[in-house]
Design an enzyme around this catalytic site. Structure first.
Site, PDB file in Angstrom:
ATOM      1  N   HIS A 138      52.497 103.865  23.551  1.00 44.99           N
ATOM      2  CA  HIS A 138      52.338 103.508  21.793  1.00 44.99           C
ATOM      3  C   HIS A 138      52.762 102.226  21.561  1.00 44.99           C
ATOM      4  O   HIS A 138      53.317 101.046  22.301  1.00 44.99           O
ATOM      5  CB  HIS A 138      53.772 105.032  21.626  1.00 44.99           C
ATOM      6  CG  HIS A 138      54.554 104.064  21.355  1.00 44.99           C
ATOM      7  ND1 HIS A 138      55.583 103.332  21.187  1.00 44.99           N
ATOM      8  CD2 HIS A 138      55.580 104.344  22.698  1.00 44.99           C
ATOM      9  CE1 HIS A 138      56.719 102.725  21.706  1.00 44.99           C
ATOM     10  NE2 HIS A 138      57.045 103.683  22.752  1.00 44.99           N
TER      11      HIS A 138
ATOM     12  N   CYS B 112      58.709 105.204  28.281  1.00 41.49           N
ATOM     13  CA  CYS B 112      57.335 105.001  27.340  1.00 41.49           C
ATOM     14  C   CYS B 112      58.120 104.025  27.559  1.00 41.49           C
ATOM     15  O   CYS B 112      57.900 102.783  27.767  1.00 41.49           O
ATOM     16  CB  CYS B 112      57.687 105.908  25.407  1.00 41.49           C
ATOM     17  SG  CYS B 112      57.881 107.586  25.772  1.00 41.49           S
TER      18      CYS B 112
END
Length: 423
Positions: A326, A345
């Site tokens: 992201h 992440c």
């Protein structure tokens, strides 16, 4: 060589001015005498230890570490095998000396420690043997230090600080073992990975977008903390979400959000995070007992916007760890030396470039269209026409076609040597 100080030490500007004046004065005396005079000036001891090619030498040194070959290239295995042979010879020859971490050395210094530094850099191939041994930290040493720093994932500033000393003083035998460990990892990925794929190397905190066995994009990344590690995985990127909602994982709710709410009851509202129960009904934050032992069994969802934890983009791929790639509103984090700060992440610098490459074969999604949607703030899901393989890998050592060997810290301590762990 005697070191000159004070008024006895000529500046480079004064020397060049003198050289130009003397050269001009010899023009009328004939070409042979002119050439002889210029040569005398170049060879004069007053010339000092500066190097005409300092800027170019430094730039070339750092550029040597760049390559278009991906880490997982079929050729990398051969490059590492060759490097292992070279390092076996280094070890057999006694390795390299320890450089005492007593001073913050940089170009222009003249210290006894620089002689050891030269020996160390010559042994690893960063400094040409013809540069010789002396106490002078000249432009050749500066270029060699910058190359060494670049291939160890350090800022190539030419200054010997604590991180550079730590990397310098890992023994040749340990580096040999690191190469051998990573050769096994590389061989495990020696099959066909795809015509186009994305490779995340966790220890390097770096992402490669690979096409036809060449790196077309490299991105700096933020990966998982030591206590919240980014997992090793293989999957396929099947979806990009622009202006995504962010749903907090339970680990972040428990470890981060609840403690923050105890200190600041306005935290959720200020960050546009709303609570929902299992039926999709919104729940008011003030109705929750934030001092309870367990975090509330609710969904914590952040609305799209500039402050969203994923900013413009979420990149989805199926995996059992519930991780994804992201964007981030905190772009400054990519400038940090140690980029191990996420909860598992992977944050991607310049993610819109990666989006454009991933969406290349998806009709209707060029760069201009993507930018317009992001500017609108509208949550938009895009399914890729042709999913792109993605690999989260763990390589702490590799080599390229020109013999440059790269090393990184063993951030998750998987190489089995304490000396290689993240400092």
């Amino acid at each position: 060589m005697k070191t000159m100080t004070g008024l006895d030490k000529p500046t480079r500007r004064r020397f060049i001015a003198r050289a130009a004046a003397l050269a001009a004065a010899t023009v009328t005396a004939g070409p042979a005498l002119a050439q002889s005079t210029i040569q005398d000036i170049i060879s004069a001891p007053q010339r000092g230890s500066w190097d005409d090619q300092f800027d170019a030498e430094s730039s070339r040194s750092v550029a040597k570490t760049a390559t278009r070959f991906p880490i997982t290239s079929a050729g990398t295995i051969g490059f590492v095998e060759r490097s292992i042979f070279d390092y076996q010879n280094i070890v057999a020859s006694g390795g390299w000396p320890i450089v005492p971490a007593t001073k913050k050395l940089r170009m222009g210094d003249s210290e006894p420690e620089v002689r050891l530094l030269r020996q160390r850099l010559i042994a690893s191939g960063d400094l040409d043997r013809n540069a010789g041994l002396s106490n002078a930290f000249d432009s050749y040493v500066d270029g060699a230090v910058k190359q060494f720093q670049a291939r160890h994932g350090l800022p190539p500033d030419g200054v010997l600080g604590s991180y550079t000393y730590q990397a310098l003083n890992v023994s040749a035998a340990v580096r040999l073992g690191q190469l051998e460990t990573n050769l096994v990892r590389l061989r495990s990925m020696s099959g066909f990975l795809g015509d186009r794929y994305v490779m995340v190397n966790i220890p390097a905190a770096q992402i490669e977008a690979v096409e036809n066995d060449r790196v077309v994009l490299r991105h700096t990344a933020i990966v998982g903390k030591i206590d919240r590690q980014t997992p090793i995985l293989n999957s396929k990127i099947h979806q990009i979400i622009l202006n995504p909602y962010w749903t907090s994982p339970r680990s972040i709710i428990q470890k981060d959000i609840v403690p923050l709410m105890r200190k600041d009851p306005t935290y959720l509202a200020r960050n546009s995070i709303r609570l929902f129960d299992g039926q999709g009904n919104e729940v008011a934050p003030e109705s929750i007992d934030w001092n309870a032992e367990k975090a509330p069994n609710l969904m914590f969802r952040q609305d799209p916007g500039k402050g969203n934890a994923m900013a413009s983009t979420k990149i989805n791929f199926n995996n059992p760890h519930a991780v994804y790639m992201h964007d981030t509103p905190q772009q400054g984090v990519f400038n940090k030396l140690l980029r191990f700060e996420s909860s598992g992440c992977v944050r991607v610098q310049n993610v819109r470039d990666l989006n454009t490459w991933l969406l290349r074969d998806t009709p209707g999604w060029d760069r201009q269209t993507m930018e317009a949607v992001i500017a609108s703030g509208e949550n938009t899901e895009i399914d890729l026409s042709d999913p792109v393989p993605v690999y989260f890998t763990y390589f702490t050592a590799w080599a390229s076609e020109d013999g440059v060997v790269q090393f990184r810290d063993d951030v998750y301590q998987r190489d089995g040597v304490d000396e290689l762990a993240l400092r």
